[in-house]
Motif scaffolding. Structure first.
Motif, mmCIF file in Angstrom:
data_model
loop_
_atom_site.group_PDB
_atom_site.id
_atom_site.type_symbol
_atom_site.label_atom_id
_atom_site.label_comp_id
_atom_site.label_asym_id
_atom_site.label_seq_id
_atom_site.Cartn_x
_atom_site.Cartn_y
_atom_site.Cartn_z
ATOM 1 N N SER A 192 5.821 6.518 -20.329
ATOM 2 C CA SER A 192 5.566 7.283 -19.119
ATOM 3 C C SER A 192 5.283 8.750 -19.396
ATOM 4 C CB SER A 192 6.764 7.159 -18.160
ATOM 5 O OG SER A 192 7.940 7.656 -18.757
ATOM 6 N N LYS A 195 1.592 9.044 -20.325
ATOM 7 C CA LYS A 195 0.727 8.736 -19.187
ATOM 8 C C LYS A 195 0.700 9.870 -18.176
ATOM 9 C CE LYS A 195 0.898 3.705 -19.452
ATOM 10 N NZ LYS A 195 1.280 2.440 -18.787
ATOM 11 N N LEU A 199 -3.218 10.201 -18.243
ATOM 12 C CA LEU A 199 -3.795 9.202 -17.357
ATOM 13 C C LEU A 199 -4.424 9.871 -16.136
ATOM 14 C CD1 LEU A 199 -3.928 6.071 -17.356
ATOM 15 C CD2 LEU A 199 -2.046 6.114 -15.714
ATOM 16 N N ASP A 203 -8.742 6.282 -14.150
ATOM 17 C CA ASP A 203 -8.217 5.197 -14.987
ATOM 18 C C ASP A 203 -7.504 4.146 -14.149
ATOM 19 O OD1 ASP A 203 -9.081 6.526 -17.313
ATOM 20 O OD2 ASP A 203 -7.271 7.748 -17.343
ATOM 21 N N ILE A 204 -6.849 4.583 -13.087
ATOM 22 C CA ILE A 204 -6.131 3.648 -12.224
ATOM 23 C C ILE A 204 -7.074 3.026 -11.196
ATOM 24 C CG2 ILE A 204 -4.302 3.449 -10.499
ATOM 25 C CD1 ILE A 204 -2.764 5.568 -11.971
ATOM 26 N N LYS A 207 -9.194 -0.095 -11.935
ATOM 27 C CA LYS A 207 -8.538 -1.405 -12.007
ATOM 28 C C LYS A 207 -8.493 -2.100 -10.644
ATOM 29 C CE LYS A 207 -5.567 0.121 -15.812
ATOM 30 N NZ LYS A 207 -4.176 0.322 -16.272
ATOM 31 N N ASP A 314 0.416 1.135 -7.853
ATOM 32 C CA ASP A 314 -0.271 1.324 -9.140
ATOM 33 C C ASP A 314 0.461 2.352 -9.997
ATOM 34 O OD1 ASP A 314 -2.314 -0.402 -8.245
ATOM 35 O OD2 ASP A 314 -3.418 1.260 -7.355
ATOM 36 N N GLN A 317 3.642 0.865 -11.290
ATOM 37 C CA GLN A 317 3.378 -0.081 -12.375
ATOM 38 C C GLN A 317 3.045 0.634 -13.681
ATOM 39 O OE1 GLN A 317 0.279 -2.872 -11.430
ATOM 40 N NE2 GLN A 317 0.809 -4.263 -13.081
ATOM 41 N N GLU A 318 2.377 1.762 -13.596
ATOM 42 C CA GLU A 318 2.019 2.520 -14.799
ATOM 43 C C GLU A 318 3.184 3.340 -15.358
ATOM 44 O OE1 GLU A 318 -0.585 2.420 -16.570
ATOM 45 O OE2 GLU A 318 -2.049 1.378 -15.321
#
Length: 321
Positions: A192, A195, A199, A203-204, A207, A314, A317-318
């Motif tokens: 984490s 990210k 991130l 990137d999210i 998906k 999301d 989850q990441e």
């Protein structure tokens, strides 16, 4: 069984002793400390950190902190060093030897061997008149008044002092190297922490599906589009421009107010000026926007055009949350 007061008093006493030990280190931040920082910063080699017992565990943590903040470092157990691990030390490496007493048998054997190799040796030691302190090129004084252990035996306050001194070294080196968030992200691509630093919203969003609908669409079509894409929302697009957003909450509120749905369109349901974020913005900033506006979905745009959607789930989850 110990009383509640006894347990609380013991805990507070431990923390007070250890906190004071850290504060006492301030007086030992001297010219040696400054020279050590400059030597490590200018070195072409690595930092080898060694110790035995609890000091070895502290050494491993210091190595981990050094490596994650841009100072190449390797742990070497003092007991293993004299059985072959000395071979890991290279010509330009600097050695930090950690010991509370500075007089343990393993340290007494190791110190002269390190001197013979010609490497700079730094002693992080709690006894400044010890064998280690006398042989070291530089000394980091981590002496403490007493251990938190009531018998003054178990390393507690002393290891806290070692750990804090290691952190002081790491942070000073971090500043010396101008180590920034981008560097940190490079060294922490997983988990984490990484990210949060690299991130991006794109990137999210990539998906997820890109639910979209025309403003003249019927309620039935809106519900189908929301259900098929499982994001709990659909973006209303007219002439390739975002004009609004419809969430499943909007649908429920509409059903509570109206019984005749025949003439209701997406334009009637939508919320105008939906919250959005550019695709190049970090995902952690998207999370802040979601939290600040108490929403669960956030539009992602590319130069103002519809790029995708980020859902609160999301980010969860990441591991961003």
């Amino acid at each position: 069984m110990k009383s509640k007061k006894s347990i609380i008093d013991n805990a507070i006493n431990t923390l007070q002793l250890e906190a004071q030990a850290i504060l006492d280190l301030i007086q030992h931040i001297n010219d040696d400390f400054v020279e050590i920082i400059n030597l490590i910063h200018e070195s072409n080699g690595r930092v080898i950190v060694t110790g035995i017992g609890k000091s070895a565990i502290i050494a491993q943590k210091i190595v981990a902190t050094f490596n994650s903040t841009g100072t190449p470092s390797v742990f070497m157990h003092a007991a293993d060093a004299v059985h072959g691990d000395l071979g890991m030390i290279q010509k330009n490496d600097i050695v930090i030897c950690i010991s509370k007493s500075g007089n343990t048998p393993e340290i007494k054997v190791l110190a002269p061997l390190l001197k013979q190799s010609g490497n700079i040796m730094i002693g992080m030691v709690g006894q400044i008149n010890s064998d280690l302190a006398l042989q070291a090129d530089y000394v980091l004084n981590t002496s403490v008044e007493k251990e938190a252990c009531p018998h003054n035996l178990a390393p507690t306050t002393s290891t806290t002092a070692q750990l804090a001194m290691g952190d002081a070294l790491a942070v000073c080196l971090l500043h010396a190297r101008n180590f920034n968030e981008n560097d940190f992200a490079r060294f922490h691509p997983g988990g984490s922490l990484g990210k949060r630093l690299y991130l991006k919203a794109a990137d999210i969003a990539l998906k997820n599906e890109k639910p979209r609908i025309h403003p003249t669409a019927s309620v039935k079509d809106v519900i189908i589009e929301i259900s098929q894409n499982r994001l709990g929302t659909v973006v209303v697009i007219e002439n390739d421009t975002i004009i609004g957003i419809i969430t499943d909450g909007d649908i429920r509120r509409m059903l509570e107010k109206h019984s005749n749905l025949a003439d209701i369109t997406a334009r009637d349901l939508m919320s105008k000026n939906p919250k959005s974020i550019d695709k190049e913005i970090l995902a952690v900033q998207a999370l802040e926007l979601i939290k600040n506006h108490n929403i669960t979905q956030l539009l992602v745009t590319d130069n103002g055009s519809y790029f995708g959607i980020i859902h609160l789930h999301d980010l969860l989850q990441e591991g961003i949350i």
